[in-house]
Motif scaffolding. Sequence first.
Motif, PDB file in Angstrom:
ATOM      1  N   ALA A 210       0.853  -1.192   0.000  1.00 23.49           N
ATOM      2  CA  ALA A 210       0.000   0.000   0.000  1.00 23.49           C
ATOM      3  C   ALA A 210       0.888   1.240   0.000  1.00 23.49           C
ATOM      4  O   ALA A 210       1.803   1.370   0.809  1.00 23.49           O
ATOM      5  CB  ALA A 210      -0.902  -0.007   1.234  1.00 23.49           C
TER       6      ALA A 210
ATOM      7  N   ALA B 247       0.068   2.725   5.116  1.00 23.05           N
ATOM      8  CA  ALA B 247       0.659   2.737   3.774  1.00 23.05           C
ATOM      9  C   ALA B 247       1.938   3.539   3.819  1.00 23.05           C
ATOM     10  O   ALA B 247       2.188   4.311   4.753  1.00 23.05           O
ATOM     11  CB  ALA B 247      -0.324   3.337   2.765  1.00 23.05           C
TER      12      ALA B 247
ATOM     13  N   VAL C 190      -5.336   1.047   0.462  1.00 22.59           N
ATOM     14  CA  VAL C 190      -4.762   1.786   1.586  1.00 22.59           C
ATOM     15  C   VAL C 190      -5.836   1.964   2.648  1.00 22.59           C
ATOM     16  O   VAL C 190      -6.827   2.656   2.446  1.00 22.59           O
ATOM     17  CB  VAL C 190      -4.237   3.164   1.130  1.00 22.59           C
TER      18      VAL C 190
END
Length: 367
Positions: free
Chosen positions: A254, A362, A271
């Motif tokens: 992510a 992320a 994400v």
Amino acid sequence: MKKFLALVLAMLMVAVALPQEAAAESAPTRIKDIAKVQGVRSNQLVGYGIVVGLQGTGDSKEDVKQSIRNMLLTFGITVPADDLKLKNSAAVMVTATLPPFVREGDTIDVTSSSIGDAKSLQGGTLLQTPLKAANGEVYAVAQGAVSTGGFVVGTGGSAQKNFPTVGITPNGGIVERSVEDELGGGGKISLSLSQPDFTTAARMAASINAQYGGIATAANPGRIDITIPAYFRGNVVGFVATIEDLPIVPDNRARVVVNERTGTIVMGGDVSVDECAITQGGISIRVTKNQEASQPDPLSYGTTIVTNNTQVEAEEDLASTVVVPATANISDIVGALNAVGATARDTISILQAMKAAGAIHADLEII
């Protein structure tokens, strides 16, 4: 304040509307698009050459004179250095890429780049130039007309839409020596992933094994070792072609990529965002200067004086704090920001603050 409340309302509506277990799905792709056969690679070539036939836009350096004298000596011509006029010639570095599996006699494109003070290579011709690899061996020779492309307008109100000191000679290089690439030596090949990833490597090996049995093993996140089946030993190219067409769903970390200069935000759909509280509020300071004239009293001997009056105004917006519940992914947050007309800079600031708070799972990359 109203804008921020509308933002929060939009976030809450999106969070409620989407199920919490929803996740972004990656698009299936071919193995060919995310991996390549290990060992199949290109090679870089470079050489030093001379471009002639320029219209007074060449070099004026002494080292170019020496290069031209050496070249003329190979033809048995001796010219005094003082008699050489270099405005119609230029020294260049010639570069090219030797693709895999090319053979002697094949042609490649070459690029000529000026290394002196030449103004332009437009209209010039590259003389025969040997191109060498990193091992010092000559693998190609280059020669031909140099094309700079675009247009160049003369002196005065000059306008240029290209780089006149860099030119390309299409098919100007002739391969003199090929690089032998052994494919399938020892009955095995290996695939290299463009972006190493444990999950993608495991999925790729599973996709190959589902088609041909247990012939593939993920040696590491970036390499898949494959044993060529016996019935494909005489047709390795056909085997690789079938492998490349197999579908796979790649997996990636992510990541959110932010370009602060252009306000561009690129993110993956997977994400995730945790529950967090967002506060919006700030101070706006404005400084203005006004010029005023101070006049003397009537019938006096005074003079007019110009003064600068500076005014400083500071405003602080009321801030509000609202807890935003965890959503399926970050696209919900960005969608809500876009729905209320938030600017790209506002969105970037909020994402940076959420990442610093640990609410975004992320990698946040700022370019």
